[in-house]
Design a protein around this motif. Sequence first.
Motif, PDB file in Angstrom:
ATOM      1  N   ASP A 127      12.013  53.302  63.902  1.00 22.39           N
ATOM      2  CA  ASP A 127      10.822  52.974  64.695  1.00 22.39           C
ATOM      3  C   ASP A 127       9.645  53.803  64.218  1.00 22.39           C
ATOM      4  OD1 ASP A 127      12.296  52.332  68.003  1.00 22.39           O
ATOM      5  OD2 ASP A 127      12.336  51.220  66.101  1.00 22.39           O
ATOM      6  N   LEU A 128       8.499  53.161  64.086  1.00 25.80           N
ATOM      7  CA  LEU A 128       7.308  53.837  63.598  1.00 25.80           C
ATOM      8  C   LEU A 128       6.328  54.207  64.707  1.00 25.80           C
ATOM      9  CD1 LEU A 128       6.505  51.652  60.452  1.00 25.80           C
ATOM     10  CD2 LEU A 128       7.739  53.819  60.546  1.00 25.80           C
ATOM     11  N   SER A 129       6.470  53.581  65.857  1.00 27.21           N
ATOM     12  CA  SER A 129       5.498  53.782  66.928  1.00 27.21           C
ATOM     13  C   SER A 129       6.107  54.567  68.078  1.00 27.21           C
ATOM     14  CB  SER A 129       5.009  52.422  67.431  1.00 27.21           C
ATOM     15  OG  SER A 129       3.754  52.540  68.050  1.00 27.21           O
ATOM     16  N   TYR A 171       1.050  56.359  69.266  1.00 27.50           N
ATOM     17  CA  TYR A 171       0.882  56.670  67.856  1.00 27.50           C
ATOM     18  C   TYR A 171       1.687  55.695  67.027  1.00 27.50           C
ATOM     19  CZ  TYR A 171      -1.669  60.942  68.617  1.00 27.50           C
ATOM     20  OH  TYR A 171      -2.640  61.842  68.965  1.00 27.50           O
ATOM     21  N   TYR A 172       1.132  55.365  65.880  1.00 29.77           N
ATOM     22  CA  TYR A 172       1.834  54.485  64.940  1.00 29.77           C
ATOM     23  C   TYR A 172       1.772  55.117  63.561  1.00 29.77           C
ATOM     24  CZ  TYR A 172       2.989  50.514  61.996  1.00 29.77           C
ATOM     25  OH  TYR A 172       3.569  49.709  61.055  1.00 29.77           O
ATOM     26  N   ASN A 173       2.909  55.452  63.041  1.00 29.26           N
ATOM     27  CA  ASN A 173       3.036  56.003  61.689  1.00 29.26           C
ATOM     28  C   ASN A 173       2.061  57.168  61.467  1.00 29.26           C
ATOM     29  OD1 ASN A 173       4.410  56.016  59.264  1.00 29.26           O
ATOM     30  ND2 ASN A 173       2.981  54.612  58.277  1.00 29.26           N
ATOM     31  N   GLY A 174       1.953  58.015  62.441  1.00 33.57           N
ATOM     32  CA  GLY A 174       1.149  59.223  62.312  1.00 33.57           C
ATOM     33  C   GLY A 174      -0.277  59.119  62.809  1.00 33.57           C
ATOM     34  N   ARG A 233      -3.061  55.074  67.929  1.00 35.04           N
ATOM     35  CA  ARG A 233      -3.289  53.635  67.934  1.00 35.04           C
ATOM     36  C   ARG A 233      -3.967  53.176  69.223  1.00 35.04           C
ATOM     37  NH1 ARG A 233      -1.009  48.875  65.604  1.00 35.04           N
ATOM     38  NH2 ARG A 233      -0.742  50.110  63.707  1.00 35.04           N
ATOM     39  N   GLN A 255       1.613  62.808  66.195  1.00 36.36           N
ATOM     40  CA  GLN A 255       2.846  62.333  65.572  1.00 36.36           C
ATOM     41  C   GLN A 255       2.899  62.920  64.167  1.00 36.36           C
ATOM     42  OE1 GLN A 255       3.291  58.078  64.855  1.00 36.36           O
ATOM     43  NE2 GLN A 255       5.494  58.214  65.154  1.00 36.36           N
ATOM     44  N   LEU A 260       7.777  61.490  61.926  1.00 41.51           N
ATOM     45  CA  LEU A 260       7.591  60.523  63.019  1.00 41.51           C
ATOM     46  C   LEU A 260       7.904  61.071  64.407  1.00 41.51           C
ATOM     47  CD1 LEU A 260       8.880  57.258  61.325  1.00 41.51           C
ATOM     48  CD2 LEU A 260       6.531  58.103  61.502  1.00 41.51           C
ATOM     49  N   SER A 263       9.765  54.266  71.955  1.00 43.92           N
ATOM     50  CA  SER A 263       9.437  53.931  70.564  1.00 43.92           C
ATOM     51  C   SER A 263       9.644  52.446  70.323  1.00 43.92           C
ATOM     52  CB  SER A 263      10.272  54.769  69.590  1.00 43.92           C
ATOM     53  OG  SER A 263      11.635  54.395  69.603  1.00 43.92           O
ATOM     54  N   ASP A 304       7.404  48.454  65.481  1.00 43.27           N
ATOM     55  CA  ASP A 304       6.059  48.238  64.971  1.00 43.27           C
ATOM     56  C   ASP A 304       5.044  48.767  65.971  1.00 43.27           C
ATOM     57  OD1 ASP A 304       6.338  44.683  65.685  1.00 43.27           O
ATOM     58  OD2 ASP A 304       6.207  46.412  66.997  1.00 43.27           O
TER      59      ASP A 304
END
Lengths: 114, 114
Positions: B29-31, B49-52, B55, B68, B72, B93, B96
């Motif tokens: 999971d990225l988010s 947060y999404y991939n650092g 968002r 983040q 992750l 999490s 996407d």
Amino acid sequence: AQSVTQPDIHITVSEGASLELRCNYSYGATPYLFWYVQSPGQGLQLLLKYFSGDTLVQGIKGFEAEFKRSQSSFNLRKPSVHWSDAAEYFCAVGAVTGRRALTFGSGTRLQVQP
Amino acid sequence: DSGVTQTPKHLITATGQRVTLRCSPRSGDLSVYWYQQSLDQGLQFLIQYYNGEERAKGNILERFSAQQFPDLHSELNLSSLELGDSALYFCASSVDGVSNYGYTFGSGTRLTVV
């Protein structure tokens, strides 16, 4: 803005009886809809979700929900409640565009009588 | 075990103090999303947060911040704590950055401010 209303704060049913938990949403387009369950001291577990297509959605633990666009509702049902179903249930709405986080209702606490 | 890990499970601290809550998302999971659950406010979305990268922001106070990291995991920092900050803080999490598939929740950190 999207919003969710769960009109029933607390519901008590007898074990073996049927259950319906109400959820009404407000959103300008077709929403993504979810039901989660939270047992005491636990996190939220996803029961089922609706994106599109068949308006009757099957989930885990014998739960189902029906999306009714005309009524802006997504009610959760179970034909026969078990004592282990006692928990708090949350309806949530998500959007394809705009705000990306799920908006949750205030929850319905289910008590099951023996 | 949902795969989302939150530490610590319980935290008791005094008013005016600062604490850090930690969350490791489910593998893949990225988010990451942070929610606050209190009796009077229900489940309130704080931040995503999404991939650092940040968002989306919800009802997050200026005294609160999050980040983040490259691996992750995420941290929620709460400072100048007040009695009213006592709540359950959940991390969730998703694979996407949108809400299509719902979230996986951790079991939460219960913060008590005395």
